[in-house]
Design a protein around this motif. Sequence first.
Motif, PDB file in Angstrom:
ATOM      1  N   GLY A 251       0.864  -1.172   0.000  1.00 23.95           N
ATOM      2  CA  GLY A 251       0.000   0.000   0.000  1.00 23.95           C
ATOM      3  C   GLY A 251       0.906   1.227   0.000  1.00 23.95           C
ATOM      4  O   GLY A 251       1.719   1.383   0.918  1.00 23.95           O
ATOM      5  N   THR A 252       0.795   2.030  -1.051  1.00 22.95           N
ATOM      6  CA  THR A 252       1.776   3.110  -1.275  1.00 22.95           C
ATOM      7  C   THR A 252       1.090   4.364  -1.784  1.00 22.95           C
ATOM      8  O   THR A 252       0.132   4.281  -2.567  1.00 22.95           O
ATOM      9  CB  THR A 252       2.786   2.658  -2.363  1.00 22.95           C
ATOM     10  N   ILE A 253       1.593   5.524  -1.345  1.00 23.28           N
ATOM     11  CA  ILE A 253       1.176   6.788  -1.952  1.00 23.28           C
ATOM     12  C   ILE A 253       2.435   7.619  -2.143  1.00 23.28           C
ATOM     13  O   ILE A 253       3.352   7.592  -1.312  1.00 23.28           O
ATOM     14  CB  ILE A 253       0.109   7.508  -1.078  1.00 23.28           C
ATOM     15  N   ALA A 338       3.397 -12.004   0.194  1.00 23.87           N
ATOM     16  CA  ALA A 338       2.458 -11.349  -0.735  1.00 23.87           C
ATOM     17  C   ALA A 338       2.806  -9.877  -0.964  1.00 23.87           C
ATOM     18  O   ALA A 338       2.185  -9.220  -1.787  1.00 23.87           O
ATOM     19  CB  ALA A 338       1.033 -11.492  -0.219  1.00 23.87           C
ATOM     20  N   ALA A 339       3.822  -9.351  -0.257  1.00 24.37           N
ATOM     21  CA  ALA A 339       4.284  -7.980  -0.542  1.00 24.37           C
ATOM     22  C   ALA A 339       5.036  -7.914  -1.857  1.00 24.37           C
ATOM     23  O   ALA A 339       5.127  -6.851  -2.469  1.00 24.37           O
ATOM     24  CB  ALA A 339       5.179  -7.473   0.592  1.00 24.37           C
ATOM     25  N   VAL A 340       5.612  -9.066  -2.286  1.00 27.36           N
ATOM     26  CA  VAL A 340       6.376  -9.065  -3.534  1.00 27.36           C
ATOM     27  C   VAL A 340       5.921 -10.126  -4.533  1.00 27.36           C
ATOM     28  O   VAL A 340       6.409 -10.181  -5.648  1.00 27.36           O
ATOM     29  CB  VAL A 340       7.891  -9.255  -3.260  1.00 27.36           C
ATOM     30  N   ARG A 362      17.721 -11.075  -8.467  1.00 25.22           N
ATOM     31  CA  ARG A 362      17.674 -11.048  -6.998  1.00 25.22           C
ATOM     32  C   ARG A 362      16.761  -9.952  -6.470  1.00 25.22           C
ATOM     33  O   ARG A 362      16.612  -9.813  -5.243  1.00 25.22           O
ATOM     34  CB  ARG A 362      19.077 -10.865  -6.441  1.00 25.22           C
ATOM     35  N   TYR A 363      16.199  -9.150  -7.378  1.00 21.05           N
ATOM     36  CA  TYR A 363      15.213  -8.153  -6.926  1.00 21.05           C
ATOM     37  C   TYR A 363      14.062  -8.890  -6.235  1.00 21.05           C
ATOM     38  O   TYR A 363      13.596  -9.927  -6.711  1.00 21.05           O
ATOM     39  CB  TYR A 363      14.685  -7.350  -8.120  1.00 21.05           C
ATOM     40  N   ALA A 364      13.620  -8.375  -5.113  1.00 19.62           N
ATOM     41  CA  ALA A 364      12.494  -8.923  -4.346  1.00 19.62           C
ATOM     42  C   ALA A 364      12.826 -10.232  -3.631  1.00 19.62           C
ATOM     43  O   ALA A 364      11.959 -10.862  -3.026  1.00 19.62           O
ATOM     44  CB  ALA A 364      11.236  -9.074  -5.203  1.00 19.62           C
ATOM     45  N   LEU A 382      14.371  -4.488  -2.238  1.00 22.43           N
ATOM     46  CA  LEU A 382      13.541  -3.526  -2.969  1.00 22.43           C
ATOM     47  C   LEU A 382      14.345  -2.247  -3.135  1.00 22.43           C
ATOM     48  O   LEU A 382      15.351  -2.050  -2.463  1.00 22.43           O
ATOM     49  CB  LEU A 382      12.271  -3.207  -2.175  1.00 22.43           C
ATOM     50  N   ARG A 383      13.837  -1.338  -4.008  1.00 27.32           N
ATOM     51  CA  ARG A 383      14.476  -0.038  -4.257  1.00 27.32           C
ATOM     52  C   ARG A 383      15.965  -0.289  -4.531  1.00 27.32           C
ATOM     53  O   ARG A 383      16.857   0.310  -3.893  1.00 27.32           O
ATOM     54  CB  ARG A 383      14.272   0.926  -3.084  1.00 27.32           C
ATOM     55  N   CYS A 384      16.247  -1.176  -5.475  1.00 26.11           N
ATOM     56  CA  CYS A 384      17.602  -1.676  -5.667  1.00 26.11           C
ATOM     57  C   CYS A 384      17.910  -1.880  -7.133  1.00 26.11           C
ATOM     58  O   CYS A 384      17.036  -1.746  -7.997  1.00 26.11           O
ATOM     59  CB  CYS A 384      17.756  -3.004  -4.927  1.00 26.11           C
TER      60      CYS A 384
HETATM   61  C1  LIG Z   1       7.378  -4.440  -4.744  1.00 19.68           C
HETATM   62  C2  LIG Z   1       7.767  -3.287  -4.242  1.00 19.68           C
HETATM   63  O1  LIG Z   1       7.218  -2.734  -3.119  1.00 19.68           O
HETATM   64  C3  LIG Z   1       6.438  -3.518  -2.219  1.00 19.68           C
HETATM   65  C4  LIG Z   1       6.663  -2.958  -0.880  1.00 19.68           C
HETATM   66  C5  LIG Z   1       5.942  -1.873  -0.431  1.00 19.68           C
HETATM   67  C6  LIG Z   1       4.791  -1.463  -1.112  1.00 19.68           C
HETATM   68  C7  LIG Z   1       4.317  -2.167  -2.173  1.00 19.68           C
HETATM   69  C8  LIG Z   1       3.071  -1.754  -2.871  1.00 19.68           C
HETATM   70  O2  LIG Z   1       2.399  -0.821  -2.386  1.00 19.68           O
HETATM   71  O3  LIG Z   1       2.771  -2.302  -3.931  1.00 19.68           O
HETATM   72  C9  LIG Z   1       4.975  -3.423  -2.617  1.00 19.68           C
HETATM   73  O4  LIG Z   1       4.250  -4.462  -2.035  1.00 19.68           O
HETATM   74  C10 LIG Z   1       8.847  -2.495  -4.844  1.00 19.68           C
HETATM   75  O5  LIG Z   1       9.256  -1.490  -4.268  1.00 19.68           O
HETATM   76  O6  LIG Z   1       9.360  -2.894  -5.919  1.00 19.68           O
END
Ligand SMILES: C=C(O[C@H]1C=CC=C(C(=O)O)[C@@H]1O)C(=O)O
Length: 437
Positions: A251-253, A338-340, A362-364, A382-384
């Motif tokens: 969850g991102t903004i 499930a975050a990646v 190796r990302y994620a 991440l961020r890599c």
């Molecule tokens: C898959 C990534 O972020 C994950 C981590 C934080 C928020 C995320 C999102 O809101 O989609 C992703 O699950 C990435 O940075 O490449």
Amino acid sequence: MCPIARTGLSSSSVTVDPALPRLRACTVAIDDPGDLLDYLAEASDVAWIRRGDGLVGLGVAARVDVASLDDGAEWWKALSARIEHSTELPGAWGVGPLAFGSFAFDAGHTASTSVLIVPELIIGRRSGQSWLTAISADGHSPVLPAKAPDSDGPGRVEVRPVGLDAAGYAREVGRLVERINDPDSELAKVVLARALRAMGERPVEARWLAKRLASAYPSCWTFHVDGLVGASPEMLIRAEGGLATSRVLAGTIRRSDASQDEALADALSGSGKDLEEHEFAVASVANALRPFCSGMNVPDAPFVLQLPNVMHLASDVTGVMAGAFSALHLAGRLHPSAAVCGTPTAAALAAIAEHEHLDRGRYAGPVGWIDTHGDGEWAIALRCGQIAQDAASITLYAGCGIVGRSRPDAEVAETEAKLAPMLGALGVSPGAALGRS
Ligand SMILES: C=C(O[C@H]1C=CC=C(C(=O)O)[C@@H]1O)C(=O)O
């Protein structure tokens, strides 16, 4: 010579491979050595830094390519049993001989290897205490080396998409949303990534990038292992003396200016789409950790984690371990969360292979370190970016959790916000790199 006073790990139940070296480690307390990243000199050197504290590892005492986290855990357990350790800081967490590692996201779908590296010299600092650990066959005493000279950085950098461009990514997000909304589909969430390749006028150096990332993103875990360099906000598993912790993000903004922060944080914590993404991620971590814990705390609601470029919904899941489980063993149970990856895991992995058109390498995957007691920290990479063998380029990655309510244009913008740390460290304006002025 460093006197050997005690061993690092009991060797009970470890099958010792006679091909493994016998190593001697010696840890001494030292005065503050200054910026740890100043000591990185070679591409094989490793780093793990947060808020200025952390670890750098120089040289290679042992290295192995492994097929899985479990194979890595077994190798390190067996090698740990062959390390004799004398220390001036007995009982200090994470102090002593360590293995640093970086693992492929999906070993079945990548040309990348997964690697564990035991450095010859570790320079560490935590909470005002600094130390040196030397690891070698002959057990020599550690000596603080001179700082390596600064380079001029990569110079002018050109950036191109790898696989899907922004329009292609938006198209695949749209297709995934349709699949997720199909009542006959079991897919509930899929994390879809895209990549950029940045080519430097001069070699791309981990040290240059790590120093910029650590200064711009101090609350993240800045890492370098075998060309994989980044600053991750997400902790897959931290094991310390029987306590397991995981910082789950989803969850991102995107942040704009500070005057908007409160409104953005409110919008994020009230967004049904982001809360749904987050719940899947927390459930995957909590369910995977539960069998290894006698007690757990899983927060009912996330908090908002503020980073310089974005805000995330975040939950710190903690557990008291029900036995002696190593950080790598637990990472093997939690990855891919499930975050990646997505929900359910197997269907999400298959959807990623079908829609992403990318070798994630190796990302994620998990990146971090482990000590001879099995404690350690493994972030999600991440961020890599992964620096190419010839150092002429670096491949940068970013992904987004896609659920039924995701919008393709918003997900493209979110990948751009997530690429900003690495582009910024390379000295590239994200707008210019992504074709916006
Ligand atoms: C898959 C990534 O972020 C994950 C981590 C934080 C928020 C995320 C999102 O809101 O989609 C992703 O699950 C990435 O940075 O490449």
